[in-house]
Design an enzyme around this catalytic site. Structure first.
Site, PDB file in Angstrom:
ATOM      1  N   LYS A  11      -3.129  -8.990  -6.666  1.00  0.00           N
ATOM      2  CA  LYS A  11      -3.485 -10.073  -7.597  1.00  0.00           C
ATOM      3  C   LYS A  11      -4.679 -10.810  -7.033  1.00  0.00           C
ATOM      4  O   LYS A  11      -4.866 -10.859  -5.808  1.00  0.00           O
ATOM      5  CB  LYS A  11      -2.322 -11.051  -7.759  1.00  0.00           C
ATOM      6  CG  LYS A  11      -2.365 -11.811  -9.054  1.00  0.00           C
ATOM      7  CD  LYS A  11      -1.814 -10.967 -10.198  1.00  0.00           C
ATOM      8  CE  LYS A  11      -1.860 -11.680 -11.519  1.00  0.00           C
ATOM      9  NZ  LYS A  11      -1.236 -10.855 -12.569  1.00  0.00           N
TER      10      LYS A  11
ATOM     11  N   SER B 242      -3.337  -0.111 -18.730  1.00  0.00           N
ATOM     12  CA  SER B 242      -4.418  -0.168 -17.734  1.00  0.00           C
ATOM     13  C   SER B 242      -4.431   1.128 -16.903  1.00  0.00           C
ATOM     14  O   SER B 242      -5.499   1.632 -16.537  1.00  0.00           O
ATOM     15  CB  SER B 242      -4.201  -1.341 -16.783  1.00  0.00           C
ATOM     16  OG  SER B 242      -4.772  -2.511 -17.306  1.00  0.00           O
TER      17      SER B 242
ATOM     18  N   HIS C  58       0.827  -1.209   0.000  1.00  0.00           N
ATOM     19  CA  HIS C  58       0.000   0.000   0.000  1.00  0.00           C
ATOM     20  C   HIS C  58       0.858   1.255   0.000  1.00  0.00           C
ATOM     21  O   HIS C  58       0.401   2.310   0.430  1.00  0.00           O
ATOM     22  CB  HIS C  58      -0.940  -0.013   1.213  1.00  0.00           C
ATOM     23  CG  HIS C  58      -1.933  -1.138   1.172  1.00  0.00           C
ATOM     24  ND1 HIS C  58      -1.949  -2.154   2.097  1.00  0.00           N
ATOM     25  CD2 HIS C  58      -2.914  -1.415   0.290  1.00  0.00           C
ATOM     26  CE1 HIS C  58      -2.922  -3.007   1.793  1.00  0.00           C
ATOM     27  NE2 HIS C  58      -3.516  -2.586   0.704  1.00  0.00           N
ATOM     28  N   HIS C  59       2.099   1.144  -0.499  1.00  0.00           N
ATOM     29  CA  HIS C  59       2.917   2.367  -0.542  1.00  0.00           C
ATOM     30  C   HIS C  59       2.336   3.347  -1.547  1.00  0.00           C
ATOM     31  O   HIS C  59       2.656   4.538  -1.533  1.00  0.00           O
ATOM     32  CB  HIS C  59       4.384   2.049  -0.881  1.00  0.00           C
ATOM     33  CG  HIS C  59       4.602   1.668  -2.308  1.00  0.00           C
ATOM     34  ND1 HIS C  59       4.183   0.469  -2.826  1.00  0.00           N
ATOM     35  CD2 HIS C  59       5.175   2.339  -3.332  1.00  0.00           C
ATOM     36  CE1 HIS C  59       4.501   0.413  -4.119  1.00  0.00           C
ATOM     37  NE2 HIS C  59       5.104   1.537  -4.445  1.00  0.00           N
TER      38      HIS C  59
ATOM     39  N   LYS D  32       6.768  -4.384 -10.639  1.00  0.00           N
ATOM     40  CA  LYS D  32       6.531  -4.042 -12.050  1.00  0.00           C
ATOM     41  C   LYS D  32       6.041  -2.593 -12.173  1.00  0.00           C
ATOM     42  O   LYS D  32       6.533  -1.828 -12.992  1.00  0.00           O
ATOM     43  CB  LYS D  32       5.486  -5.006 -12.620  1.00  0.00           C
ATOM     44  CG  LYS D  32       5.258  -4.887 -14.095  1.00  0.00           C
ATOM     45  CD  LYS D  32       4.184  -5.860 -14.582  1.00  0.00           C
ATOM     46  CE  LYS D  32       4.620  -7.297 -14.536  1.00  0.00           C
ATOM     47  NZ  LYS D  32       3.714  -8.205 -15.277  1.00  0.00           N
TER      48      LYS D  32
ATOM     49  N   LYS E 107      -3.178  -2.712  -7.640  1.00  0.00           N
ATOM     50  CA  LYS E 107      -3.624  -3.097  -8.983  1.00  0.00           C
ATOM     51  C   LYS E 107      -3.059  -4.450  -9.366  1.00  0.00           C
ATOM     52  O   LYS E 107      -1.908  -4.760  -9.078  1.00  0.00           O
ATOM     53  CB  LYS E 107      -3.084  -2.031  -9.961  1.00  0.00           C
ATOM     54  CG  LYS E 107      -3.422  -2.225 -11.396  1.00  0.00           C
ATOM     55  CD  LYS E 107      -4.457  -1.197 -11.841  1.00  0.00           C
ATOM     56  CE  LYS E 107      -5.066  -1.510 -13.178  1.00  0.00           C
ATOM     57  NZ  LYS E 107      -5.910  -2.715 -13.158  1.00  0.00           N
TER      58      LYS E 107
HETATM   59  P1  NAD Z   1      -3.005 -16.595 -23.810  1.00  0.00           P
HETATM   60  O1  NAD Z   1      -3.806 -17.634 -23.133  1.00  0.00           O
HETATM   61  O2  NAD Z   1      -3.672 -15.623 -24.720  1.00  0.00           O
HETATM   62  O3  NAD Z   1      -1.823 -17.283 -24.675  1.00  0.00           O
HETATM   63  C1  NAD Z   1      -0.987 -18.283 -24.199  1.00  0.00           C
HETATM   64  C2  NAD Z   1      -0.598 -19.154 -25.396  1.00  0.00           C
HETATM   65  O4  NAD Z   1       0.403 -20.078 -24.978  1.00  0.00           O
HETATM   66  C3  NAD Z   1      -1.766 -19.974 -25.944  1.00  0.00           C
HETATM   67  O5  NAD Z   1      -1.826 -19.828 -27.347  1.00  0.00           O
HETATM   68  C4  NAD Z   1      -1.416 -21.399 -25.527  1.00  0.00           C
HETATM   69  O6  NAD Z   1      -1.900 -22.386 -26.429  1.00  0.00           O
HETATM   70  C5  NAD Z   1       0.097 -21.348 -25.534  1.00  0.00           C
HETATM   71  N1  NAD Z   1       0.701 -22.412 -24.751  1.00  0.00           N
HETATM   72  C6  NAD Z   1       0.199 -23.023 -23.657  1.00  0.00           C
HETATM   73  N2  NAD Z   1       1.052 -23.971 -23.220  1.00  0.00           N
HETATM   74  C7  NAD Z   1       2.102 -23.952 -24.072  1.00  0.00           C
HETATM   75  C8  NAD Z   1       3.301 -24.705 -24.154  1.00  0.00           C
HETATM   76  N3  NAD Z   1       3.590 -25.664 -23.263  1.00  0.00           N
HETATM   77  N4  NAD Z   1       4.165 -24.440 -25.150  1.00  0.00           N
HETATM   78  C9  NAD Z   1       3.887 -23.482 -26.049  1.00  0.00           C
HETATM   79  N5  NAD Z   1       2.767 -22.735 -26.022  1.00  0.00           N
HETATM   80  C10 NAD Z   1       1.882 -22.962 -25.048  1.00  0.00           C
HETATM   81  O7  NAD Z   1      -2.218 -15.856 -22.635  1.00  0.00           O
HETATM   82  P2  NAD Z   1      -1.488 -14.439 -22.708  1.00  0.00           P
HETATM   83  O8  NAD Z   1      -2.413 -13.395 -22.217  1.00  0.00           O
HETATM   84  O9  NAD Z   1      -0.831 -14.279 -24.032  1.00  0.00           O
HETATM   85  O10 NAD Z   1      -0.389 -14.639 -21.558  1.00  0.00           O
HETATM   86  C11 NAD Z   1       0.813 -15.340 -21.792  1.00  0.00           C
HETATM   87  C12 NAD Z   1       1.776 -15.029 -20.659  1.00  0.00           C
HETATM   88  O11 NAD Z   1       1.998 -13.630 -20.591  1.00  0.00           O
HETATM   89  C13 NAD Z   1       1.321 -15.466 -19.258  1.00  0.00           C
HETATM   90  O12 NAD Z   1       2.473 -15.831 -18.524  1.00  0.00           O
HETATM   91  C14 NAD Z   1       0.748 -14.174 -18.683  1.00  0.00           C
HETATM   92  O13 NAD Z   1       0.758 -14.170 -17.253  1.00  0.00           O
HETATM   93  C15 NAD Z   1       1.725 -13.174 -19.260  1.00  0.00           C
HETATM   94  N6  NAD Z   1       1.218 -11.795 -19.295  1.00  0.00           N
HETATM   95  C16 NAD Z   1       0.093 -11.490 -20.016  1.00  0.00           C
HETATM   96  C17 NAD Z   1      -0.357 -10.176 -20.055  1.00  0.00           C
HETATM   97  C18 NAD Z   1      -1.546  -9.768 -20.889  1.00  0.00           C
HETATM   98  O14 NAD Z   1      -1.825  -8.555 -20.973  1.00  0.00           O
HETATM   99  N7  NAD Z   1      -2.231 -10.684 -21.547  1.00  0.00           N
HETATM  100  C19 NAD Z   1       0.317  -9.172 -19.332  1.00  0.00           C
HETATM  101  C20 NAD Z   1       1.466  -9.518 -18.602  1.00  0.00           C
HETATM  102  C21 NAD Z   1       1.904 -10.838 -18.593  1.00  0.00           C
END
Ligand code: NAD
Length: 478
Positions: free
Chosen positions: A113, A370, A71-72, A101, A77
């Site tokens: 989270k 965001s 809460h700093h 981040k 978020k």
């Molecule tokens: P998403 O579900 O849209 O895409 C993930 C993709 O990875 C899918 O196409 C899935 O089939 C594929 N996948 C799953 N297992 C796999 C494997 N073993 N090998 C290869 N591909 C595989 O998810 P996203 O929103 O793109 O998020 C992906 C990562 O990014 C997560 O770690 C998430 O926490 C991180 N992230 C996402 C956001 C965001 O804005 N969406 C922001 C910050 C971090």
């Protein structure tokens, strides 16, 4: 008989400890009081709860969490993860990562989270709506949501649809609250979301890679030429982050030579067409069988080990480990996903002279945009609405003046290039680009001046310093 909560406590907790150990590592390069560092690492509020839903003729208990790490800054978020794998340790770790981040990219929020322990695919849309609305009500009851308190967003397993349900539930329970729409981000544009949010994370990853390869001195050390033109990239994950990272890297001049999905991987050293591959997967259900691939691998992780300059893991955590790090050919790993490289693999890669662009910076584009959405909701006006026409007319006046005083005539293309005010999307992208560029050089500067070996540790040093200053300014730590 096992108590229902036992399933929540059986997994070996280590992710949160890992995040704390990153802070401990970074703390060696700071002079902060040990007690203050302990406060920075601690999760301030951990709310674990459960509620029943009716399924057919029976009831089911849904387990859920919301963790406010720091809460700093207010509000806190962070996204809400819908996954049957989610557990308290993971939510705490991800909440803590959000704090660091946000600090790195100068977004004025504390980290948080949420987690709902379900596989969304096992529920109907009506049941998902019921779960999401009930989850929101539980947060409202305990004051764990609000535009000035804690602002959720999408994460793995949730998206614009779930954010709409959250916003609507919050609005219903808080009639007349002027800023209520700022209670959640990642909403659809029609419900006061913001242009560019969907692609923001991938766009941010692409900016991060572009910035990294622009530093001639660092590229020389890797044996690479500076600039993205012609750089060979392999992307793991063709989801939101992977697809958009590939899209913008191509726009900036890179060549995507490999894609890895869970069913396999494809490779072509001359480059792959992103949309053709995407549509092939959409129509056949698999990345394999794409005619223009020169090689394909049933074992997806083999795809990570092919020749390239940059590897972008954008799927899941723990993809690059001690088991495969020695086979990775890339010189740069840009972490689109959260936690794709294990600490041991990362240490090995850096020892071999590689660069890791760390997740907490590389994928911060989502939270940055965001933040813009939240600002839009508080100001109740779309970016560009007030000034766009005024800027356009001013530019036209300047061009007319130049033409009349110099006697030159500008071409239609020149006039169209100059005679325009910025749209919301242009302003969002510009703010995102500026954030990613500045933050990269801030982190690199810390790395260079303190003689730190990794960008990740340098990023943590910067984040911890900023959070410590906030606490001291609050007078909590005189
Ligand atoms: P998403 O579900 O849209 O895409 C993930 C993709 O990875 C899918 O196409 C899935 O089939 C594929 N996948 C799953 N297992 C796999 C494997 N073993 N090998 C290869 N591909 C595989 O998810 P996203 O929103 O793109 O998020 C992906 C990562 O990014 C997560 O770690 C998430 O926490 C991180 N992230 C996402 C956001 C965001 O804005 N969406 C922001 C910050 C971090």
């Amino acid at each position: 008989m096992a108590h229902a909560n036992d399933i929540l406590l059986t997994q070996a907790p280590h992710f949160y400890d890992d995040v704390c150990s990153f802070v401990d590592q970074a703390a060696q390069y700071t002079n902060h009081d040990k007690g203050l560092l302990n406060q920075i690492k601690a999760c301030n509020s951990v709310y674990r709860f459960q509620f029943p839903i009716r399924r057919g003729n029976s009831f089911e208990i849904i387990h859920a969490w919301r963790v406010e790490h720091s809460h700093h800054m207010s509000p806190t978020k962070g996204g809400i993860r819908y996954s049957e794998m989610v557990n308290e340790d993971e939510v705490m770790a991800l909440a803590a990562l959000m704090t660091y981040k946000c600090a790195i990219v100068n977004v004025p929020f504390g980290g948080a989270k949420g987690g709902i322990k379900i596989n969304p695919k096992d529920y109907t849309v009506a049941e998902l709506e019921n779960i999401t609305r009930r989850y929101t009500v539980e947060l409202i009851k305990k004051n764990f949501i609000g535009p000035g308190i804690d602002v959720p967003a999408p994460d793995y397993g949730s998206g614009e649809r779930e954010m709409s349900w959250i916003a609507d539930t919050y609005l219903t329970m808080n009639p007349g609250q002027l800023d209520a729409l700022g209670c959640v981000t990642g909403k659809p544009i029609a419900l006061h979301g913001i242009a560019g949010r969907r692609e923001a994370t991938g766009r941010g990853v692409a900016y991060a890679v572009r910035e990294c390869v622009s530093v001639a001195e660092d590229m020389k050390a890797l044996g690479l030429t500076p600039g993205l033109a012609g750089k060979k990239v392999i992307v793991q994950g063709l989801g939101n982050v992977g697809y958009h990272t590939a899209k913008f890297l191509i726009e900036f001049g890179a060549i995507i030579v490999g894609f890895c999905e869970y069913e396999g991987a494809i490779y072509n050293p001359d480059g792959l067409d992103l949309d053709e591959v995407f549509n092939h997967r959409k129509s056949t259900g698999s990345i394999l069988g794409y005619a223009k691939a020169k090689k394909e691998f049933k074992n997806s992780s083999e795809g990570l080990e092919q020749d390239c300059d940059v590897l972008v893991p954008a799927a899941l955590e723990n993809q690059i480990t001690e088991a495969n790090i020695a086979n990775i050919k890339a010189k740069i790993i840009a972490e689109g996903a959260n936690g794709p490289t294990t600490p041991a693999a990362a240490a090995e890669f850096i020892k071999q002279g590689g660069i890791i662009i760390p997740d907490m910076y590389a994928n911060a584009g989502g939270v940055t945009v965001s933040y813009f959405e939240w600002l839009k909701n508080l100001s109740h006006v779309a970016f560009g609405r007030m000034g766009r026409r005024y800027d356009e007319n001013s530019n036209i006046n300047i061009m007319n003046l130049i033409e009349s005083t110099t006697g030159t005539t500008l071409s239609l293309e020149q006039r169209l290039l100059v005679a325009k005010g910025a749209t919301e999307l242009e302003l969002v992208n510009s703010g995102l680009e500026d954030t990613m560029i500045r933050s990269y050089h801030e982190i690199r500067e810390i790395k260079m001046t303190k003689g730190i070996d990794s960008l990740r540790t340098a990023a943590f040093v910067g984040a911890v310093d900023k959070i410590a200053i906030s606490y001291m300014n609050m007078g909590i730590w005189p």
